[in-house]
Design a protein around this motif. Structure first.
Motif, short mmCIF file in Angstrom:
data_model
loop_
_atom_site.label_atom_id
_atom_site.label_comp_id
_atom_site.label_asym_id
_atom_site.label_seq_id
_atom_site.Cartn_x
_atom_site.Cartn_y
_atom_site.Cartn_z
N THR A 1 21.99 39.99 79.55
CA THR A 1 23.46 39.52 79.33
C THR A 1 23.56 38.27 78.62
OG1 THR A 1 23.96 40.47 81.69
CG2 THR A 1 25.41 38.83 80.84
N SER B 1 16.03 35.44 76.98
CA SER B 1 15.42 36.34 77.95
C SER B 1 13.94 36.32 77.81
CB SER B 1 16.12 37.70 77.58
OG SER B 1 15.23 38.52 78.91
N SER C 1 18.65 49.12 66.48
CA SER C 1 17.50 48.96 67.12
C SER C 1 16.39 47.98 66.62
CB SER C 1 16.88 50.52 67.57
OG SER C 1 17.96 51.26 68.20
N THR D 1 13.97 48.66 76.48
CA THR D 1 13.10 49.82 77.23
C THR D 1 11.73 49.34 76.59
OG1 THR D 1 13.52 51.24 75.43
CG2 THR D 1 15.02 51.33 77.14
N ALA E 1 14.89 47.28 71.80
CA ALA E 1 15.85 46.59 72.15
C ALA E 1 17.16 47.20 71.25
CB ALA E 1 15.76 44.96 71.86
N LYS F 1 15.25 45.14 81.64
CA LYS F 1 16.57 45.53 81.99
C LYS F 1 17.44 45.02 80.97
CE LYS F 1 16.61 41.61 85.17
NZ LYS F 1 16.59 41.26 86.49
N GLU F 2 18.74 45.30 80.97
CA GLU F 2 19.56 44.85 80.14
C GLU F 2 20.02 43.26 80.05
OE1 GLU F 2 23.24 47.30 79.53
OE2 GLU F 2 24.43 45.42 79.40
N ALA G 1 26.08 44.19 74.57
CA ALA G 1 24.98 44.30 75.28
C ALA G 1 23.72 44.39 74.67
CB ALA G 1 25.11 45.86 76.07
N VAL G 2 22.60 44.03 75.22
CA VAL G 2 21.36 44.12 74.68
C VAL G 2 20.24 45.05 75.71
CG1 VAL G 2 19.03 43.04 73.68
CG2 VAL G 2 21.49 41.95 73.26
N GLN G 3 20.24 46.16 75.15
CA GLN G 3 19.42 47.13 76.24
C GLN G 3 18.05 47.26 75.94
OE1 GLN G 3 21.72 50.75 75.41
NE2 GLN G 3 23.51 50.05 76.77
#
Length: 442
Positions: free
Chosen positions: A370, A359, A311, A342, A421, A367-368, A338-340
């Protein structure tokens, strides 16, 4: 100069996580117009969302003014039930010696909550395995919880037992419970099977929770052991055949005994050839075994693949940081799954890998991300999350303490935003038997 102030709060019991409004009245009993500096004192001033400085409140002579002070109780196990005393320091601007500190009590209520997690997500064994269940009381009152555990599939050949099924935990207390899984129907040979196991947490005053892990049932006779056994049996049979052959002591027939059969010399030559072939096979098997042992020794010291769940946290709050990075350890490269993302507040999040931005998206609606398969940072390269926190738009600001008619409004709340993240992926060795080549760009 005399100064009088009064602080009142509702008599209702407030559960942590909820909010209340305190009321402050200030009387100006002097003969001049005065303003009063207001500051929150006590535990509410130390909470993350609090604003200790409440600004100034002007009051005309012989009058009084009233302001509302919103207070949000954090949902924290350290906030014990019962009365919680806090105060507001009221200081005259015209006369610094005139100070009043009215106090009030907040009636804090109980809340119950608990978390459960398996110590290891995957265990394995042919006959049995063990694991630990971690239970934490995240409420502010003593909690009694019960644990139940069972395989997810009804036909699973497993019996799972807990060392303790009932726990009494104080606020913030954590307990570790041993768990044993026994295999009822072992596999002699074949392919390993994965069996999910679910642990249920039952609470008296809160919602139930659950966690899971996987038991990998391995065969008693792995493939490499079975192959070695077959080779050993084959060698014994070949030795027995040679032992009972004519060369081993059986009397060879004379050529004159049968005109159709081979001569005595041919039989001896054929037996010698078989013996030489068998000896050659034994030497080849010994060389193969030595080569396999050498490979096993090399693999034992090589780096292995590791799962990554990291994290990155950024925040514009006091003590926070606007950039957080993860550095790939030496000898590895990172394969993303994945890279999530919030976040909360107003601003923009940026994700970069090895110095290249991948990104850019708003904090309010993350959002996630890619990540292309071709992007795979290697040792000492960074995955970075950084935050550009921007002031909120007009009309979107959080409410600040408001004064009654005739009083001046305190300053607005400073801008804050946060983001997290979660990087999910796999660390793959750059060299050795466990390394995997990166796919070329399509």
């Amino acid at each position: 100069m005399t100064l009088r102030a009064e602080l009142t709060v509702p008599d209702d019991v407030i559960i942590p996580g909820e909010a209340l409004t305190a009321h402050l009245r200030v009387w100006n009993e002097s003969r001049i117009v005065d303003a009063y500096q207001l500051r929150l004192v006590g535990p509410p001033a130390w909470w993350p969302d609090a604003e200790p400085d409440l600004g100034q409140l002007p009051v005309y002579p012989g009058n009084h003014e009233k302001i509302n002070i919103p207070v949000s109780l954090p949902r924290d196990s350290e906030l014990a039930p019962g009365p919680l005393t806090f105060a507001v320091r009221v200081a005259s601007v015209e006369d610094p010696a005139a100070v009043a500190v009215p106090e009030a009590d907040i009636q804090v209520g109980e809340f119950h909550d608990a978390e459960i997690e398996a110590d290891r997500a995957r265990v394995g064994g042919a006959l049995w395995s063990s694991n630990l269940v971690v239970v934490e009381n995240t409420g502010n009152a003593t909690a009694t919880v019960r644990l139940r555990v069972a395989p997810e599939a009804k036909d699973a050949p497993l019996k799972v037992s807990l060392r303790r099924s009932r726990l009494v935990l104080k606020p913030g207390e954590q307990a570790r419970v041993a768990l044993m899984t026994r295999v009822r129907t072992p596999m002699f040979t074949g392919t390993a099977a994965n069996w999910p196991i679910v642990i249920h947490l039952e609470q008296e005053h809160a919602e139930n929770a659950s966690a899971s892990f996987t038991h990998r049932q391995r065969p008693l006779m792995p493939k490499h052991v079975l192959k070695a056994l077959i080779m050993a049996v084959t060698a014994v049979v070949a030795f027995a055949v040679l032992w009972i052959s004519p060369v081993g002591g059986k009397k060879p027939k004379v050529a004159a005994e049968s005109a159709k059969g081979p001569s005595q010399m041919e039989a001896v030559q054929e037996a010698e050839k078989k013996e030489a072939d068998a000896k050659k096979q034994e030497e080849e098997k010994a060389e193969q075994k030595a080569e396999q042992e050498k490979k096993d020794q090399q693999n034992a010291g090589a780096l292995k693949k590791e799962q990554l769940n990291k994290s990155l946290v950024v925040s514009s709050r006091p003590g926070g940081k606007l950039e957080d990075s993860y550095v790939v350890p030496a000898g590895y490269r990172l394969s993303f799954k994945a890279v999530q993302l919030t976040g909360s507040g107003t601003g923009t999040l940026f994700v970069s890998v090895s110095g290249s931005q991948l990104s850019s998206q708003p904090v309010t609606n993350p959002k996630e991300v890619t990540i292309p398969e071709t992007v795979s940072p290697e040792e000492k390269e960074k995955v970075t999350l950084w935050l550009d926190c921007q002031p909120p738009q007009a009309g979107g600001q959080s409410p600040s303490p408001s004064a009654s008619a005739g009083s001046s409004a305190p300053p607005s709340t400073p801008t804050t935003c946060d983001a997290t993240a979660v990087i999910v992926g796999e660390l793959i060795p750059l060299k050795g038997p466990n390394s995997v080549a990166v796919k070329p760009p399509s």
